[in-house]
Write a protein that holds these residues in place. Structure first.
Motif, PDB file in Angstrom:
ATOM      1  N   MET A   1      68.131  77.145 -10.453  1.00 57.37           N
ATOM      2  CA  MET A   1      67.587  77.948 -11.532  1.00 57.37           C
ATOM      3  C   MET A   1      67.895  77.281 -12.866  1.00 57.37           C
ATOM      4  SD  MET A   1      68.003  81.947 -10.711  1.00 57.37           S
ATOM      5  CE  MET A   1      69.530  82.020  -9.817  1.00 57.37           C
ATOM      6  N   LYS A   2      66.978  77.454 -13.798  1.00 51.43           N
ATOM      7  CA  LYS A   2      67.127  76.888 -15.128  1.00 51.43           C
ATOM      8  C   LYS A   2      67.429  77.980 -16.147  1.00 51.43           C
ATOM      9  CE  LYS A   2      64.349  72.755 -15.009  1.00 51.43           C
ATOM     10  NZ  LYS A   2      63.364  71.985 -15.761  1.00 51.43           N
ATOM     11  N   ALA A   3      68.040  77.572 -17.248  1.00 51.54           N
ATOM     12  CA  ALA A   3      68.353  78.504 -18.326  1.00 51.54           C
ATOM     13  C   ALA A   3      67.178  78.581 -19.300  1.00 51.54           C
ATOM     14  CB  ALA A   3      69.609  78.051 -19.052  1.00 51.54           C
ATOM     15  N   TYR A   4      66.845  79.789 -19.715  1.00 54.86           N
ATOM     16  CA  TYR A   4      65.762  80.024 -20.656  1.00 54.86           C
ATOM     17  C   TYR A   4      66.208  81.018 -21.717  1.00 54.86           C
ATOM     18  CZ  TYR A   4      62.625  77.817 -17.315  1.00 54.86           C
ATOM     19  OH  TYR A   4      62.025  76.927 -16.469  1.00 54.86           O
ATOM     20  N   GLU A   5      65.438  81.033 -22.799  1.00 59.45           N
ATOM     21  CA  GLU A   5      65.675  81.960 -23.884  1.00 59.45           C
ATOM     22  C   GLU A   5      64.332  82.583 -24.255  1.00 59.45           C
ATOM     23  OE1 GLU A   5      68.556  81.057 -27.270  1.00 59.45           O
ATOM     24  OE2 GLU A   5      66.593  80.508 -28.076  1.00 59.45           O
ATOM     25  N   LEU A   6      64.302  83.893 -24.381  1.00 58.26           N
ATOM     26  CA  LEU A   6      63.088  84.613 -24.750  1.00 58.26           C
ATOM     27  C   LEU A   6      63.352  85.352 -26.046  1.00 58.26           C
ATOM     28  CD1 LEU A   6      60.333  86.109 -24.374  1.00 58.26           C
ATOM     29  CD2 LEU A   6      61.554  87.704 -22.897  1.00 58.26           C
TER      30      LEU A   6
ATOM     31  N   VAL B   1      61.664  79.583 -24.288  1.00 65.34           N
ATOM     32  CA  VAL B   1      62.101  78.206 -24.470  1.00 65.34           C
ATOM     33  C   VAL B   1      63.105  77.862 -23.382  1.00 65.34           C
ATOM     34  CG1 VAL B   1      63.245  76.602 -26.043  1.00 65.34           C
ATOM     35  CG2 VAL B   1      61.814  78.418 -26.959  1.00 65.34           C
ATOM     36  N   ALA B   2      62.944  76.674 -22.774  1.00 61.82           N
ATOM     37  CA  ALA B   2      63.927  76.181 -21.796  1.00 61.82           C
ATOM     38  C   ALA B   2      65.158  75.695 -22.561  1.00 61.82           C
ATOM     39  CB  ALA B   2      63.343  75.058 -20.970  1.00 61.82           C
ATOM     40  N   ARG B   3      66.341  76.104 -22.100  1.00 58.68           N
ATOM     41  CA  ARG B   3      67.591  75.705 -22.744  1.00 58.68           C
ATOM     42  C   ARG B   3      68.193  74.527 -21.983  1.00 58.68           C
ATOM     43  NH1 ARG B   3      70.085  79.395 -26.337  1.00 58.68           N
ATOM     44  NH2 ARG B   3      71.466  77.610 -26.512  1.00 58.68           N
ATOM     45  N   THR B   4      68.225  73.369 -22.600  1.00 58.21           N
ATOM     46  CA  THR B   4      68.790  72.193 -21.955  1.00 58.21           C
ATOM     47  C   THR B   4      70.278  72.092 -22.180  1.00 58.21           C
ATOM     48  OG1 THR B   4      68.271  70.861 -23.901  1.00 58.21           O
ATOM     49  CG2 THR B   4      66.650  70.887 -22.112  1.00 58.21           C
ATOM     50  N   ASP B   5      70.823  72.873 -23.115  1.00 55.32           N
ATOM     51  CA  ASP B   5      72.247  72.837 -23.406  1.00 55.32           C
ATOM     52  C   ASP B   5      73.063  73.761 -22.510  1.00 55.32           C
ATOM     53  OD1 ASP B   5      71.058  75.053 -24.596  1.00 55.32           O
ATOM     54  OD2 ASP B   5      72.544  75.160 -26.205  1.00 55.32           O
ATOM     55  N   ARG B   6      72.378  74.525 -21.645  1.00 55.60           N
ATOM     56  CA  ARG B   6      73.056  75.436 -20.720  1.00 55.60           C
ATOM     57  C   ARG B   6      72.603  75.149 -19.294  1.00 55.60           C
ATOM     58  NH1 ARG B   6      72.439  81.161 -23.851  1.00 55.60           N
ATOM     59  NH2 ARG B   6      73.391  80.457 -25.775  1.00 55.60           N
ATOM     60  N   ASP B   7      73.468  75.437 -18.354  1.00 51.53           N
ATOM     61  CA  ASP B   7      73.096  75.282 -16.936  1.00 51.53           C
ATOM     62  C   ASP B   7      73.252  76.568 -16.202  1.00 51.53           C
ATOM     63  OD1 ASP B   7      72.316  72.633 -17.045  1.00 51.53           O
ATOM     64  OD2 ASP B   7      74.353  71.936 -16.815  1.00 51.53           O
TER      65      ASP B   7
END
Length: 97
Positions: free
Chosen positions: A1-6, A91-97
Motif C-alpha cells: 500500500m502507498k501513502a496518499y494525502e487528500l 497526492v501520493a506521498r513519497t516521504d511516507r511509507d
C-alpha cells in the motif's frame, strides 16, 4: 500500500450532517479498498484565493491514508460525483511509507 494525502473543501454553509456524510463516504471508499486512515485534520473555514461557484470561503479537511493505487480512481470518482465537495486533490506521498 502507498501513502496518499487528500485535501478537499465543502461550502461553509453545509451543515454538520452533510459534512459527516461526505467523511463517511470517503472513509467507506478507502476501507473497501483495504486501506487505512492515518490522520484526519479538519482545518475549518479558510478564505479562497479566488471565487469558486460564488463562494469566497471553504471548509477544508486534510486526510492522510494508505491504500492500494487501484483504489485512487474510485475515490476520485466518488469525490467528483458528490455535490457537497467543491474541490479536491489527491497526492501520493513519497516521504511516507
Amino acid at each position: 500500500m502507498k501513502a496518499y494525502e487528500l485535501l478537499f473543501f465543502v461550502a461553509p454553509t453545509i451543515d454538520d450532517e452533510h459534512r459527516a456524510g461526505v467523511m463517511k463516504r470517503i472513509e467507506t471508499t478507502i476501507t473497501e479498498g483495504n486501506g487505512t486512515l492515518d490522520n484526519v485534520d479538519e482545518w475549518g473555514k479558510r478564505k479562497l484565493a479566488y471565487e469558486i461557484n460564488g463562494l469566497t470561503e471553504g471548509d477544508y479537511t486534510l486526510i492522510d491514508f494508505h491504500v492500494d493505487p487501484q483504489c485512487i480512481a474510485e475515490l476520485d470518482r466518488v469525490l467528483r460525483i458528490n455535490d457537497s465537495v467543491v474541490r479536491h486533490m489527491i497526492v501520493a506521498r513519497t516521504d511516507r511509507d
